[in-house]
Motif scaffolding. Structure first.
Motif, PDB file in Angstrom:
ATOM      1  N   LYS A 163       4.466 -27.999 -66.166  1.00  0.00           N
ATOM      2  CA  LYS A 163       3.654 -28.782 -67.093  1.00  0.00           C
ATOM      3  C   LYS A 163       2.631 -29.038 -65.890  1.00  0.00           C
ATOM      4  N   ASN A 164       2.552 -29.042 -65.178  1.00  0.00           N
ATOM      5  CA  ASN A 164       1.503 -29.260 -63.867  1.00  0.00           C
ATOM      6  C   ASN A 164       1.650 -31.134 -64.208  1.00  0.00           C
ATOM      7  N   TYR A 165       2.974 -32.091 -63.928  1.00  0.00           N
ATOM      8  CA  TYR A 165       3.529 -32.843 -64.495  1.00  0.00           C
ATOM      9  C   TYR A 165       4.680 -32.998 -64.775  1.00  0.00           C
ATOM     10  N   GLN A 166       4.980 -34.692 -63.866  1.00  0.00           N
ATOM     11  CA  GLN A 166       6.312 -35.025 -64.030  1.00  0.00           C
ATOM     12  C   GLN A 166       6.311 -35.653 -64.680  1.00  0.00           C
ATOM     13  N   PHE A 179      14.963 -35.297 -71.294  1.00  0.00           N
ATOM     14  CA  PHE A 179      13.352 -35.221 -72.998  1.00  0.00           C
ATOM     15  C   PHE A 179      13.974 -34.818 -73.463  1.00  0.00           C
ATOM     16  N   CYS A 180      15.436 -33.447 -73.311  1.00  0.00           N
ATOM     17  CA  CYS A 180      15.585 -32.463 -74.444  1.00  0.00           C
ATOM     18  C   CYS A 180      16.940 -32.555 -74.163  1.00  0.00           C
ATOM     19  N   GLY A 181      17.759 -31.605 -75.789  1.00  0.00           N
ATOM     20  CA  GLY A 181      19.118 -32.037 -76.112  1.00  0.00           C
ATOM     21  C   GLY A 181      19.350 -30.736 -75.085  1.00  0.00           C
ATOM     22  N   CYS A 182      18.610 -29.482 -74.026  1.00  0.00           N
ATOM     23  CA  CYS A 182      19.662 -29.269 -72.747  1.00  0.00           C
ATOM     24  C   CYS A 182      20.443 -29.520 -72.297  1.00  0.00           C
ATOM     25  N   SER A 183      21.656 -28.663 -71.942  1.00  0.00           N
ATOM     26  CA  SER A 183      23.036 -29.167 -71.483  1.00  0.00           C
ATOM     27  C   SER A 183      22.296 -29.534 -69.626  1.00  0.00           C
ATOM     28  N   THR A 184      22.813 -29.950 -68.586  1.00  0.00           N
ATOM     29  CA  THR A 184      22.945 -30.646 -66.942  1.00  0.00           C
ATOM     30  C   THR A 184      23.715 -29.900 -66.684  1.00  0.00           C
ATOM     31  N   GLU A 185      23.955 -28.571 -67.248  1.00  0.00           N
ATOM     32  CA  GLU A 185      25.320 -28.455 -66.038  1.00  0.00           C
ATOM     33  C   GLU A 185      24.703 -26.910 -66.026  1.00  0.00           C
ATOM     34  N   GLU A 213       2.548 -41.890 -70.117  1.00  0.00           N
ATOM     35  CA  GLU A 213       2.684 -40.330 -70.989  1.00  0.00           C
ATOM     36  C   GLU A 213       2.813 -41.304 -72.208  1.00  0.00           C
ATOM     37  N   PRO A 214       1.421 -40.364 -73.575  1.00  0.00           N
ATOM     38  CA  PRO A 214       1.331 -41.054 -74.797  1.00  0.00           C
ATOM     39  C   PRO A 214       2.586 -40.185 -75.387  1.00  0.00           C
ATOM     40  N   ASP A 215       3.215 -39.214 -75.267  1.00  0.00           N
ATOM     41  CA  ASP A 215       4.106 -38.907 -75.894  1.00  0.00           C
ATOM     42  C   ASP A 215       5.339 -39.321 -76.194  1.00  0.00           C
ATOM     43  N   LEU A 216       5.647 -40.061 -75.456  1.00  0.00           N
ATOM     44  CA  LEU A 216       7.438 -40.994 -75.977  1.00  0.00           C
ATOM     45  C   LEU A 216       6.427 -42.578 -76.126  1.00  0.00           C
ATOM     46  N   VAL A 217       7.128 -43.287 -77.083  1.00  0.00           N
ATOM     47  CA  VAL A 217       6.435 -44.768 -77.015  1.00  0.00           C
ATOM     48  C   VAL A 217       7.405 -45.263 -76.944  1.00  0.00           C
ATOM     49  N   LYS A 218       6.695 -47.197 -76.268  1.00  0.00           N
ATOM     50  CA  LYS A 218       7.841 -47.806 -75.207  1.00  0.00           C
ATOM     51  C   LYS A 218       8.660 -48.009 -75.863  1.00  0.00           C
ATOM     52  N   ILE A 219      10.324 -48.369 -75.188  1.00  0.00           N
ATOM     53  CA  ILE A 219      11.365 -48.636 -75.312  1.00  0.00           C
ATOM     54  C   ILE A 219      11.746 -49.803 -75.295  1.00  0.00           C
ATOM     55  N   ASN A 220      11.883 -50.854 -76.423  1.00  0.00           N
ATOM     56  CA  ASN A 220      12.421 -52.194 -75.919  1.00  0.00           C
ATOM     57  C   ASN A 220      13.879 -51.946 -75.417  1.00  0.00           C
ATOM     58  N   PRO A 235      11.731 -25.456 -74.795  1.00  0.00           N
ATOM     59  CA  PRO A 235      10.523 -25.613 -74.931  1.00  0.00           C
ATOM     60  C   PRO A 235       9.937 -26.522 -74.222  1.00  0.00           C
ATOM     61  N   ILE A 236      10.465 -27.437 -74.097  1.00  0.00           N
ATOM     62  CA  ILE A 236      10.335 -29.437 -73.711  1.00  0.00           C
ATOM     63  C   ILE A 236      10.485 -29.191 -72.334  1.00  0.00           C
ATOM     64  N   CYS A 237      11.959 -28.413 -71.645  1.00  0.00           N
ATOM     65  CA  CYS A 237      12.062 -28.683 -70.276  1.00  0.00           C
ATOM     66  C   CYS A 237      11.608 -27.346 -69.299  1.00  0.00           C
ATOM     67  N   LEU A 238      10.692 -26.413 -69.999  1.00  0.00           N
ATOM     68  CA  LEU A 238      10.011 -25.823 -70.033  1.00  0.00           C
ATOM     69  C   LEU A 238       8.481 -26.163 -69.743  1.00  0.00           C
ATOM     70  N   GLY A 239       8.275 -27.473 -70.388  1.00  0.00           N
ATOM     71  CA  GLY A 239       6.955 -27.334 -70.739  1.00  0.00           C
ATOM     72  C   GLY A 239       5.429 -26.563 -71.268  1.00  0.00           C
ATOM     73  N   PHE A 240       5.921 -26.682 -72.528  1.00  0.00           N
ATOM     74  CA  PHE A 240       5.296 -25.645 -72.846  1.00  0.00           C
ATOM     75  C   PHE A 240       4.396 -26.634 -73.831  1.00  0.00           C
ATOM     76  N   PRO A 241       3.100 -26.402 -74.117  1.00  0.00           N
ATOM     77  CA  PRO A 241       1.954 -27.012 -74.595  1.00  0.00           C
ATOM     78  C   PRO A 241       2.087 -27.222 -76.275  1.00  0.00           C
ATOM     79  N   GLY A 242       2.697 -28.813 -76.419  1.00  0.00           N
ATOM     80  CA  GLY A 242       3.032 -29.393 -77.656  1.00  0.00           C
ATOM     81  C   GLY A 242       4.324 -29.535 -78.185  1.00  0.00           C
ATOM     82  N   SER A 243       5.044 -29.050 -76.723  1.00  0.00           N
ATOM     83  CA  SER A 243       6.506 -29.254 -77.027  1.00  0.00           C
ATOM     84  C   SER A 243       6.501 -30.804 -76.991  1.00  0.00           C
ATOM     85  N   LYS A 244       7.405 -31.540 -77.706  1.00  0.00           N
ATOM     86  CA  LYS A 244       7.580 -32.655 -77.931  1.00  0.00           C
ATOM     87  C   LYS A 244       9.238 -33.561 -76.656  1.00  0.00           C
TER      88      LYS A 244
END
Ligand code: ADP
Ligand code: MG
Ligand code: ZN
Length: 477
Positions: A87-90, A20-26, A266-273, A38-47
């Motif tokens: 984030k307290n949720y996965q 869900f973010c651009g961080c390296s998986t290495e 998850e309300p922050d992600l749109v559904k993907i066709n 901020p996304i993979c650290l679960g900061f409030p407001g990150s999308k």
């Protein structure tokens, strides 16, 4: 060992960036918490935003397992509190998994696949000064937080502990063929193993790495559950931890129910066709899968189904190795014989993977050529292959270094003459009708020449020599 078993397999998908973010998986070689945002650290407001490659890999896995895909992909929040999950949720998929209703066959038995879904990996807890139950404190590395996983859930169709291992081995080879995961990366495949016996409650053994460990953990559980039942104690529904050191499981917690997680979409992600053309594009580029490859090796190279199966199940690298050897050497049957019967056995014995061994198609073919050229006997080759598998050194060089080349006839005959003249008693016995006396002479010659002559050739020379005047002449000396 018989039981009812269902597996939940977490496969780390091979992508450059996280789900869900651009961080390296290495995670290898990176400083702890280096690849975070901020996304993979679960900061409030990150999308979050969905990684297309991860969905693509998920589709490949689903198709390879003959699952039906959902038309619209959605993600859900699974709420729980744990330090690996800031984030307290996965973000996972619950109500609508990516795919459902597939199967994979193991030894002709269908193991149904209930679902395949995508989710993010939580962070990694480092237990300092012990393991999960005994450590003094924990460190948390969020580099792993948000790494894409595919979770593959089977129906409880697996009927014995060994079958569970075979299923995982086959699944691993399939995923390797698909190019969606790295079989050599640590923890790239982790298993939650569910097991019950005789209709009793099931126990979930969490987070096992290594196929043999899964088999061990299950075997331990089956024995434990059976003996409890024999003592009239009910097996409780719980989550257990497997300790690879002791080969035993211990209770972690009583099993939570799915409703405890309070799933919401998850309300922050749109559904993907999943557009059909896009899916077809992926299907069109699906690589050859293990079962297809096994059938093709039989048809194309005329080897047995057993041999083809062994080669394919040994992994993608081994299949490619085999075919490259066939190309270089020509005789696919001989390559398969030596590969399956001797090379694989030596590698397995030493616990070496092909890629760790230094064995290459060119040098393996060199070994076969040495036999064809009459430089070494087959017997020598069977011995030599152990050194070769261990070191990957050129067989021709090993032959030279160790003096393993067959002697030429004149040289060999000279040794035989000498042995015969030094053993008049054996010759006398032989000529006097004790046929097996010649075997003593064969043994004496082989002790001198070791691998450098074939026993049958030596035997023939000796018998010929003894039966002719030459033999008598030697005795008369
Ligand atoms: P949960 O909701 O507790 O995760 P699921 O019904 O989703 O349970 O099943 C999880 C796993 O447990 C699946 O792999 C399934 O095959 C397996 N399973 C279900 N029932 C049994 C059983 N009686 N014995 C062993 N495994 C089982
Ligand atoms: Mg589950
Ligand atoms: Zn990130």
């Amino acid at each position: 060992m018989e039981a009812t078993i269902g597996l939940e397999v977490h496969v780390r998908l091979r992508t450059e960036s996280k789900l869900f973010c651009g961080c390296s998986t290495e995670t290898v070689g990176a400083e702890p918490n280096e690849n975070t945002c901020p996304i993979c650290l679960g900061f409030p407001g990150s999308k979050p935003m969905v990684n297309r490659k991860a969905v693509e890999h998920g589709v490949r896995v689903a198709k390879a397992l003959s699952c039906g895909l959902v038309p619209e992909v959605r993600f859900s929040r699974k709420s729980y509190f744990y330090p690996d999950m800031p984030k307290n949720y996965q973000i996972t998929q619950y109500e609508v998994p990516l795919a459902e209703g597939g199967y994979m066959t193991v030894n002709g038995e269908r193991i149904r696949i209930r679902r395949v879904h995508l989710e993010e990996d939580p962070a990694k807890l480092v237990h300092v000064g012990g393991d999960i139950t005994s450590s003094r404190y924990n460190l948390i590395d969020y580099n792993r937080s948000g790494v894409p996983l595919a979770e593959i859930v089977t129906e409880p169709d697996i009927e014995d502990t060994k079958e569970a291992r075979l299923f995982l081995e086959k699944l691993g080879v399939m995923l390797d063929h698909l190019g969606v995961y790295d079989p050599h990366a640590e923890g790239s495949l982790r298993v939650d193993a569910n097991v019950s016996v005789d209709g009793g409650s099931r126990v979930e053994v969490k987070n096992i790495t290594g196929f043999r460990n899964v088999e061990k953990a299950l075997t331990f559980e089956v024995v434990r559950q059976r003996s409890m039942a024999r003592m009239g104690i009910d097996v409780s529904r719980e989550t257990r931890h497997f300790d690879a050191e002791t080969g035993s499981t211990s209770s972690l917690r009583s099993k939570e129910q799915e409703e405890d997680y309070g799933y919401i979409i998850e309300p922050d992600l749109v559904k993907i066709n999943l557009r059909p053309e896009w899916v077809q594009g992926i299907e069109a580029t699906m690589p050859e899968l293990p079962d297809q490859r096994t059938r093709r090796l039989v048809e194309q190279h005329g080897i047995s189904g057993f041999q083809a199966g062994v080669i394919v199940e040994a992994g993608l690298a081994m299949s490619l190795f085999y075919e490259e050897c066939c190309r270089l050497y020509g005789d696919a049957g001989t390559v398969a014989n030596w590969l399956v019967t001797y090379l694989l056995k030596s590698l397995n014995y030493m616990g070496l993977m092909l890629r760790e061994s230094g064995v290459e198609p060119e040098t393996f073919v060199e070994l076969l050529t040495l036999i064809d050229e009459g430089v070494i006997s087959e017997r020598t080759a069977k011995e030599l292959i152990k050194d070769y598998a261990a070191s990957g050194e050129s067989p021709r060089l090993i032959v030279e270094e160790k003096g393993l080349a067959l002697m030429d006839m004149d040289e060999l005959k000279a040794v035989v003459s000498e042995v015969v003249s030094m053993n008049p008693k054996a010759v006398e016995d032989y000529l006097g009708g004790t046929g097996k006396a010649s075997e003593y002479l064969v043994g004496q010659v082989l002790r001198r020449v070791r691998a450098r002559a074939d026993a049958n050739v030596v035997r023939k020379i000796i018998i010929d020599m003894l039966d002719s005047n030459e033999g008598n002449a030697s005795v008369a000396q």
